[in-house]
Scaffold this motif. Structure first.
Motif, PDB file in Angstrom:
ATOM      1  N   ARG B  69      34.210  54.833  26.875  1.00 21.51           N
ATOM      2  CA  ARG B  69      34.701  55.854  25.947  1.00 21.51           C
ATOM      3  C   ARG B  69      36.003  55.414  25.283  1.00 21.51           C
ATOM      4  NH1 ARG B  69      37.970  60.356  26.480  1.00 21.51           N
ATOM      5  NH2 ARG B  69      38.213  59.921  28.703  1.00 21.51           N
ATOM      6  N   GLU B  70      36.874  54.800  26.083  1.00 15.33           N
ATOM      7  CA  GLU B  70      38.167  54.361  25.553  1.00 15.33           C
ATOM      8  C   GLU B  70      38.093  52.969  24.941  1.00 15.33           C
ATOM      9  OE1 GLU B  70      40.866  56.209  25.396  1.00 15.33           O
ATOM     10  OE2 GLU B  70      39.863  57.905  26.369  1.00 15.33           O
ATOM     11  N   LYS B  71      36.968  52.304  25.103  1.00 15.32           N
ATOM     12  CA  LYS B  71      36.779  50.931  24.600  1.00 15.32           C
ATOM     13  C   LYS B  71      37.844  49.999  25.157  1.00 15.32           C
ATOM     14  CE  LYS B  71      36.168  52.067  20.166  1.00 15.32           C
ATOM     15  NZ  LYS B  71      35.841  51.943  18.727  1.00 15.32           N
ATOM     16  N   ASN B  72      38.018  50.071  26.469  1.00 13.70           N
ATOM     17  CA  ASN B  72      38.906  49.112  27.094  1.00 13.70           C
ATOM     18  C   ASN B  72      38.404  48.746  28.488  1.00 13.70           C
ATOM     19  OD1 ASN B  72      39.920  51.053  29.008  1.00 13.70           O
ATOM     20  ND2 ASN B  72      41.284  51.840  27.426  1.00 13.70           N
ATOM     21  N   LEU B  73      38.915  47.668  28.993  1.00 17.66           N
ATOM     22  CA  LEU B  73      38.553  47.197  30.313  1.00 17.66           C
ATOM     23  C   LEU B  73      39.730  46.421  30.885  1.00 17.66           C
ATOM     24  CD1 LEU B  73      36.224  44.095  29.960  1.00 17.66           C
ATOM     25  CD2 LEU B  73      36.940  45.390  27.973  1.00 17.66           C
ATOM     26  N   SER B  74      39.704  46.235  32.194  1.00 16.55           N
ATOM     27  CA  SER B  74      40.785  45.490  32.836  1.00 16.55           C
ATOM     28  C   SER B  74      40.200  44.589  33.918  1.00 16.55           C
ATOM     29  CB  SER B  74      41.821  46.444  33.431  1.00 16.55           C
ATOM     30  OG  SER B  74      41.233  47.274  34.404  1.00 16.55           O
ATOM     31  N   LEU B  75      40.901  43.489  34.109  1.00 19.38           N
ATOM     32  CA  LEU B  75      40.553  42.544  35.169  1.00 19.38           C
ATOM     33  C   LEU B  75      41.634  42.622  36.230  1.00 19.38           C
ATOM     34  CD1 LEU B  75      38.860  40.136  36.277  1.00 19.38           C
ATOM     35  CD2 LEU B  75      40.436  38.631  35.027  1.00 19.38           C
ATOM     36  N   HIS B  76      41.234  42.910  37.462  1.00 20.48           N
ATOM     37  CA  HIS B  76      42.161  42.967  38.589  1.00 20.48           C
ATOM     38  C   HIS B  76      41.944  41.732  39.455  1.00 20.48           C
ATOM     39  CE1 HIS B  76      43.272  47.447  38.416  1.00 20.48           C
ATOM     40  NE2 HIS B  76      42.707  47.116  37.276  1.00 20.48           N
ATOM     41  N   ILE B  77      43.002  40.994  39.685  1.00 16.70           N
ATOM     42  CA  ILE B  77      42.950  39.826  40.567  1.00 16.70           C
ATOM     43  C   ILE B  77      43.707  40.183  41.827  1.00 16.70           C
ATOM     44  CG2 ILE B  77      43.427  37.364  40.791  1.00 16.70           C
ATOM     45  CD1 ILE B  77      43.477  37.198  37.738  1.00 16.70           C
ATOM     46  N   LYS B  78      42.950  40.413  42.881  1.00 14.99           N
ATOM     47  CA  LYS B  78      43.543  40.857  44.139  1.00 14.99           C
ATOM     48  C   LYS B  78      44.086  39.663  44.923  1.00 14.99           C
ATOM     49  CE  LYS B  78      40.721  42.495  47.222  1.00 14.99           C
ATOM     50  NZ  LYS B  78      39.752  43.367  47.934  1.00 14.99           N
ATOM     51  N   ASP B  79      45.202  39.907  45.622  1.00 18.39           N
ATOM     52  CA  ASP B  79      45.796  38.853  46.452  1.00 18.39           C
ATOM     53  C   ASP B  79      45.992  37.558  45.651  1.00 18.39           C
ATOM     54  OD1 ASP B  79      44.800  37.040  49.477  1.00 18.39           O
ATOM     55  OD2 ASP B  79      46.794  37.556  48.709  1.00 18.39           O
ATOM     56  N   SER B  80      46.695  37.659  44.547  1.00 20.93           N
ATOM     57  CA  SER B  80      46.878  36.514  43.653  1.00 20.93           C
ATOM     58  C   SER B  80      47.491  35.319  44.375  1.00 20.93           C
ATOM     59  CB  SER B  80      47.797  36.914  42.490  1.00 20.93           C
ATOM     60  OG  SER B  80      47.229  37.946  41.728  1.00 20.93           O
ATOM     61  N   GLN B  81      47.004  34.150  44.013  1.00 19.59           N
ATOM     62  CA  GLN B  81      47.500  32.893  44.578  1.00 19.59           C
ATOM     63  C   GLN B  81      48.032  32.009  43.453  1.00 19.59           C
ATOM     64  OE1 GLN B  81      47.546  32.294  48.025  1.00 19.59           O
ATOM     65  NE2 GLN B  81      47.004  34.476  47.928  1.00 19.59           N
ATOM     66  N   PRO B  82      48.940  31.096  43.760  1.00 16.59           N
ATOM     67  CA  PRO B  82      49.463  30.197  42.718  1.00 16.59           C
ATOM     68  C   PRO B  82      48.352  29.469  41.968  1.00 16.59           C
ATOM     69  CG  PRO B  82      50.830  30.051  44.664  1.00 16.59           C
ATOM     70  CD  PRO B  82      49.652  30.931  45.041  1.00 16.59           C
ATOM     71  N   GLY B  83      47.246  29.191  42.647  1.00 13.98           N
ATOM     72  CA  GLY B  83      46.119  28.523  42.001  1.00 13.98           C
ATOM     73  C   GLY B  83      45.410  29.378  40.964  1.00 13.98           C
ATOM     74  N   ASP B  84      45.742  30.672  40.938  1.00 10.11           N
ATOM     75  CA  ASP B  84      45.171  31.572  39.931  1.00 10.11           C
ATOM     76  C   ASP B  84      45.971  31.523  38.632  1.00 10.11           C
ATOM     77  OD1 ASP B  84      44.570  34.005  42.537  1.00 10.11           O
ATOM     78  OD2 ASP B  84      43.158  32.562  41.658  1.00 10.11           O
ATOM     79  N   SER B  85      47.090  30.806  38.646  1.00 13.13           N
ATOM     80  CA  SER B  85      47.907  30.693  37.440  1.00 13.13           C
ATOM     81  C   SER B  85      47.118  29.978  36.356  1.00 13.13           C
ATOM     82  CB  SER B  85      49.196  29.915  37.739  1.00 13.13           C
ATOM     83  OG  SER B  85      49.975  30.605  38.696  1.00 13.13           O
ATOM     84  N   ALA B  86      46.873  30.655  35.282  1.00 16.25           N
ATOM     85  CA  ALA B  86      46.034  30.150  34.198  1.00 16.25           C
ATOM     86  C   ALA B  86      46.115  31.140  33.051  1.00 16.25           C
ATOM     87  CB  ALA B  86      44.579  30.006  34.653  1.00 16.25           C
ATOM     88  N   THR B  87      45.437  30.822  31.955  1.00 12.83           N
ATOM     89  CA  THR B  87      45.303  31.782  30.860  1.00 12.83           C
ATOM     90  C   THR B  87      43.922  32.421  30.963  1.00 12.83           C
ATOM     91  OG1 THR B  87      46.784  30.533  29.430  1.00 12.83           O
ATOM     92  CG2 THR B  87      45.336  32.127  28.371  1.00 12.83           C
ATOM     93  N   TYR B  88      43.874  33.736  30.842  1.00 13.72           N
ATOM     94  CA  TYR B  88      42.632  34.480  30.974  1.00 13.72           C
ATOM     95  C   TYR B  88      42.247  35.097  29.627  1.00 13.72           C
ATOM     96  CZ  TYR B  88      43.224  33.877  35.964  1.00 13.72           C
ATOM     97  OH  TYR B  88      43.355  33.319  37.216  1.00 13.72           O
ATOM     98  N   PHE B  89      41.003  34.886  29.269  1.00 16.81           N
ATOM     99  CA  PHE B  89      40.496  35.422  28.003  1.00 16.81           C
ATOM    100  C   PHE B  89      39.394  36.427  28.277  1.00 16.81           C
ATOM    101  CE2 PHE B  89      42.630  32.826  24.902  1.00 16.81           C
ATOM    102  CZ  PHE B  89      42.930  31.649  25.579  1.00 16.81           C
ATOM    103  N   CYS B  90      39.496  37.556  27.626  1.00 18.81           N
ATOM    104  CA  CYS B  90      38.440  38.543  27.594  1.00 18.81           C
ATOM    105  C   CYS B  90      37.610  38.252  26.349  1.00 18.81           C
ATOM    106  CB  CYS B  90      39.079  39.935  27.520  1.00 18.81           C
ATOM    107  SG  CYS B  90      37.982  41.277  27.099  1.00 18.81           S
TER     108      CYS B  90
END
Lengths: 114, 111
Positions: B69-90
Protein backbone atom coordinates in the motif's frame (compact mmCIF):
# COMPACT_ATOMS: atom_id res chain seq x y z
CA UNK A 1 21.51 -24.00 -13.91
CA UNK A 2 21.13 -20.66 -15.65
CA UNK A 3 24.31 -18.62 -15.96
CA UNK A 4 25.34 -15.45 -17.74
CA UNK A 5 28.94 -14.89 -18.78
CA UNK A 6 30.45 -11.60 -19.81
CA UNK A 7 33.70 -11.01 -21.69
CA UNK A 8 36.04 -9.42 -21.03
CA UNK A 9 35.79 -8.97 -17.28
CA UNK A 10 38.08 -5.95 -17.37
CA UNK A 11 39.30 -3.81 -20.21
CA UNK A 12 41.21 -0.62 -20.79
CA UNK A 13 40.94 1.55 -23.86
CA UNK A 14 42.33 4.85 -24.97
CA UNK A 15 40.07 7.86 -25.09
CA UNK A 16 38.32 8.09 -28.47
CA UNK A 17 38.63 4.40 -29.28
CA UNK A 18 35.91 1.76 -29.18
CA UNK A 19 35.38 -1.30 -27.03
CA UNK A 20 33.18 -4.34 -27.67
CA UNK A 21 31.83 -6.46 -24.84
CA UNK A 22 29.96 -9.75 -24.98
CA UNK A 23 27.25 -11.48 -23.00
CA UNK A 24 26.49 -15.18 -23.20
CA UNK A 25 23.57 -17.03 -21.63
CA UNK A 26 24.14 -20.66 -20.68
CA UNK A 27 21.48 -23.09 -19.55
CA UNK A 28 18.50 -21.10 -20.76
CA UNK A 29 17.23 -19.22 -23.78
CA UNK A 30 17.76 -15.49 -23.43
CA UNK A 31 14.70 -14.15 -25.20
CA UNK A 32 15.73 -10.64 -24.22
CA UNK A 33 18.79 -8.93 -22.83
CA UNK A 34 19.19 -5.68 -20.93
CA UNK A 35 22.45 -3.76 -20.74
CA UNK A 36 23.19 -1.55 -17.73
CA UNK A 37 26.01 0.79 -16.80
CA UNK A 38 27.22 1.56 -13.30
CA UNK A 39 29.35 4.68 -13.27
CA UNK A 40 31.77 5.08 -10.34
CA UNK A 41 29.92 5.50 -7.04
CA UNK A 42 26.55 5.33 -8.74
CA UNK A 43 23.67 2.95 -9.37
CA UNK A 44 22.92 0.82 -12.41
CA UNK A 45 21.41 2.77 -15.32
CA UNK A 46 19.49 0.88 -17.95
CA UNK A 47 21.07 1.48 -21.37
CA UNK A 48 18.88 -0.57 -23.66
CA UNK A 49 16.63 -3.59 -24.00
CA UNK A 50 17.31 -6.06 -26.77
CA UNK A 51 14.85 -8.75 -27.87
CA UNK A 52 15.67 -11.28 -30.55
CA UNK A 53 14.04 -10.37 -33.85
CA UNK A 54 12.76 -7.06 -32.51
CA UNK A 55 14.02 -3.51 -32.52
CA UNK A 56 16.37 -2.56 -29.69
CA UNK A 57 14.90 -0.02 -27.31
CA UNK A 58 17.31 2.56 -25.90
CA UNK A 59 16.71 4.53 -22.73
CA UNK A 60 16.91 8.28 -22.59
CA UNK A 61 20.50 9.56 -22.76
CA UNK A 62 21.71 6.42 -24.55
CA UNK A 63 21.73 5.97 -28.35
CA UNK A 64 22.40 3.31 -30.92
CA UNK A 65 25.03 5.57 -32.46
CA UNK A 66 27.01 5.42 -29.24
CA UNK A 67 26.13 1.93 -27.94
CA UNK A 68 25.29 -0.36 -30.88
CA UNK A 69 23.97 -3.73 -29.77
CA UNK A 70 23.83 -7.05 -31.58
CA UNK A 71 21.55 -9.87 -30.43
CA UNK A 72 21.74 -12.52 -33.15
CA UNK A 73 20.44 -15.53 -31.25
CA UNK A 74 18.98 -16.75 -27.95
CA UNK A 75 22.32 -17.16 -26.21
CA UNK A 76 24.48 -14.24 -27.27
CA UNK A 77 24.46 -10.45 -27.21
CA UNK A 78 27.19 -7.90 -27.69
CA UNK A 79 27.44 -4.17 -27.15
CA UNK A 80 30.09 -1.74 -28.34
CA UNK A 81 31.01 1.52 -26.68
CA UNK A 82 32.01 3.78 -29.57
CA UNK A 83 34.42 6.66 -29.12
CA UNK A 84 34.79 5.99 -25.42
CA UNK A 85 35.59 8.90 -23.16
CA UNK A 86 36.15 9.31 -19.45
CA UNK A 87 32.43 9.52 -18.68
CA UNK A 88 31.92 6.09 -20.23
CA UNK A 89 34.03 4.32 -17.64
CA UNK A 90 32.31 1.98 -15.24
CA UNK A 91 30.86 -1.49 -14.88
CA UNK A 92 28.68 -2.70 -17.76
CA UNK A 93 26.20 -5.33 -16.70
CA UNK A 94 24.23 -7.72 -18.88
CA UNK A 95 20.92 -9.07 -17.63
CA UNK A 96 19.22 -11.84 -19.60
CA UNK A 97 15.64 -13.01 -19.25
CA UNK A 98 14.22 -16.41 -20.00
CA UNK A 99 10.75 -17.36 -21.20
CA UNK A 100 9.24 -17.01 -17.74
CA UNK A 101 10.80 -13.59 -17.19
CA UNK A 102 13.39 -14.69 -14.65
CA UNK A 103 16.34 -12.31 -14.99
CA UNK A 104 19.93 -13.45 -14.62
CA UNK A 105 22.91 -11.12 -14.39
CA UNK A 106 26.48 -11.56 -15.53
CA UNK A 107 29.48 -10.42 -13.46
CA UNK A 108 29.96 -7.32 -15.61
CA UNK A 109 32.67 -5.86 -17.81
CA UNK A 110 34.67 -3.12 -16.13
CA UNK A 111 35.75 -0.44 -18.59
CA UNK A 112 38.61 1.94 -17.86
CA UNK A 113 39.22 4.80 -20.28
CA UNK A 114 42.65 6.41 -20.35
CA UNK B 1 13.71 9.62 -13.69
CA UNK B 2 14.56 7.53 -10.64
CA UNK B 3 11.76 5.01 -10.18
CA UNK B 4 13.33 3.23 -7.23
CA UNK B 5 14.84 5.13 -4.32
CA UNK B 6 16.80 3.99 -1.32
CA UNK B 7 17.65 5.49 2.04
CA UNK B 8 19.88 6.16 3.74
CA UNK B 9 22.62 6.72 1.20
CA UNK B 10 25.12 5.40 3.73
CA UNK B 11 24.72 3.62 7.04
CA UNK B 12 27.13 2.69 9.81
CA UNK B 13 26.21 0.16 12.47
CA UNK B 14 28.12 -1.68 15.18
CA UNK B 15 28.87 -5.35 14.84
CA UNK B 16 25.94 -7.38 16.16
CA UNK B 17 23.33 -4.69 15.51
CA UNK B 18 20.50 -4.93 13.02
CA UNK B 19 21.00 -2.80 9.92
CA UNK B 20 17.83 -1.48 8.30
CA UNK B 21 17.91 -0.41 4.66
CA UNK B 22 14.91 1.24 3.05
CA UNK B 23 13.55 1.21 -0.48
CA UNK B 24 10.55 2.88 -2.13
CA UNK B 25 9.17 2.75 -5.65
CA UNK B 26 6.77 4.66 -7.85
CA UNK B 27 5.32 2.15 -10.28
CA UNK B 28 2.49 0.21 -8.63
CA UNK B 29 2.79 -2.43 -11.37
CA UNK B 30 6.13 -3.65 -9.98
CA UNK B 31 5.68 -7.02 -8.34
CA UNK B 32 9.18 -8.43 -7.90
CA UNK B 33 11.77 -6.86 -5.61
CA UNK B 34 15.26 -8.34 -5.36
CA UNK B 35 18.05 -7.02 -3.19
CA UNK B 36 21.65 -7.18 -4.39
CA UNK B 37 24.90 -6.99 -2.49
CA UNK B 38 27.92 -5.48 -4.18
CA UNK B 39 31.49 -5.45 -2.92
CA UNK B 40 34.01 -2.98 -4.34
CA UNK B 41 35.31 -4.04 -7.74
CA UNK B 42 32.69 -6.74 -8.19
CA UNK B 43 29.30 -7.10 -9.86
CA UNK B 44 26.06 -7.27 -7.87
CA UNK B 45 25.07 -10.59 -6.33
CA UNK B 46 21.45 -11.51 -5.63
CA UNK B 47 20.91 -11.64 -1.88
CA UNK B 48 17.19 -12.14 -1.32
CA UNK B 49 13.99 -11.28 -3.19
CA UNK B 50 10.29 -10.90 -2.49
CA UNK B 51 7.16 -10.88 -4.63
CA UNK B 52 4.33 -8.48 -3.96
CA UNK B 53 1.97 -11.25 -2.84
CA UNK B 54 4.04 -11.58 0.33
CA UNK B 55 4.72 -9.07 3.07
CA UNK B 56 7.75 -10.78 4.55
CA UNK B 57 10.61 -12.94 3.36
CA UNK B 58 13.40 -14.39 5.49
CA UNK B 59 16.61 -16.05 4.44
CA UNK B 60 19.33 -16.61 7.00
CA UNK B 61 19.94 -13.32 8.76
CA UNK B 62 18.27 -11.29 6.00
CA UNK B 63 14.60 -10.27 6.14
CA UNK B 64 12.54 -8.21 3.72
CA UNK B 65 9.46 -6.40 5.00
CA UNK B 66 7.14 -5.30 2.19
CA UNK B 67 4.30 -2.76 2.30
CA UNK B 68 2.38 -2.78 -0.96
CA UNK B 69 0.00 0.00 0.00
CA UNK B 70 2.82 2.38 0.88
CA UNK B 71 5.00 1.15 -2.00
CA UNK B 72 8.00 0.61 0.18
CA UNK B 73 10.08 -2.20 1.57
CA UNK B 74 13.03 -2.65 3.88
CA UNK B 75 15.90 -5.06 4.24
CA UNK B 76 16.87 -6.01 7.79
CA UNK B 77 20.32 -7.50 8.34
CA UNK B 78 20.32 -9.13 11.73
CA UNK B 79 23.51 -9.51 13.77
CA UNK B 80 25.55 -7.49 11.27
CA UNK B 81 29.15 -8.54 10.74
CA UNK B 82 32.07 -6.59 9.24
CA UNK B 83 31.87 -8.95 6.26
CA UNK B 84 28.42 -7.54 5.52
CA UNK B 85 30.00 -4.17 4.73
CA UNK B 86 29.04 -3.56 1.12
CA UNK B 87 26.69 -1.52 -1.04
CA UNK B 88 23.14 -2.85 -1.20
CA UNK B 89 20.82 -2.23 -4.12
CA UNK B 90 17.08 -2.67 -4.17
CA UNK B 91 15.54 -3.37 -7.59
CA UNK B 92 12.01 -3.63 -8.92
CA UNK B 93 10.31 -5.15 -11.94
CA UNK B 94 7.26 -7.02 -13.17
CA UNK B 95 6.77 -9.68 -15.80
CA UNK B 96 6.75 -7.10 -18.57
CA UNK B 97 9.72 -4.98 -17.56
CA UNK B 98 13.37 -5.26 -16.76
CA UNK B 99 14.67 -4.61 -13.28
CA UNK B 100 15.18 -0.99 -12.27
CA UNK B 101 17.86 -0.49 -9.67
CA UNK B 102 17.63 1.80 -6.68
CA UNK B 103 20.16 4.41 -5.72
CA UNK B 104 22.01 2.11 -3.32
CA UNK B 105 22.92 2.15 0.38
CA UNK B 106 26.52 1.81 1.45
CA UNK B 107 26.67 -0.17 4.67
CA UNK B 108 29.62 -0.18 7.01
CA UNK B 109 29.67 -2.53 9.97
CA UNK B 110 32.17 -1.45 12.60
CA UNK B 111 33.76 -4.11 14.85
Amino acid sequence: GALVYQYPRRTICKSGTSMRMECQAVGFQATSVAWYRQSPQKTFELIALSTVNSAIKYEQNFTQEKFPISHPNLSFSSMTVLNAYLEDRGLYLCGARDEVYEQYFGPGTRLTVL
Amino acid sequence: QQQVRQSPQSLTVWEGETAILNCSYENSAFDYFPWYQQFPGEGPALLIAIRSVSDKKEDGGFTIFFNKREKNLSLHIKDSQPGDSATYFCAASNSGTYQRFGTGTKLQVVP
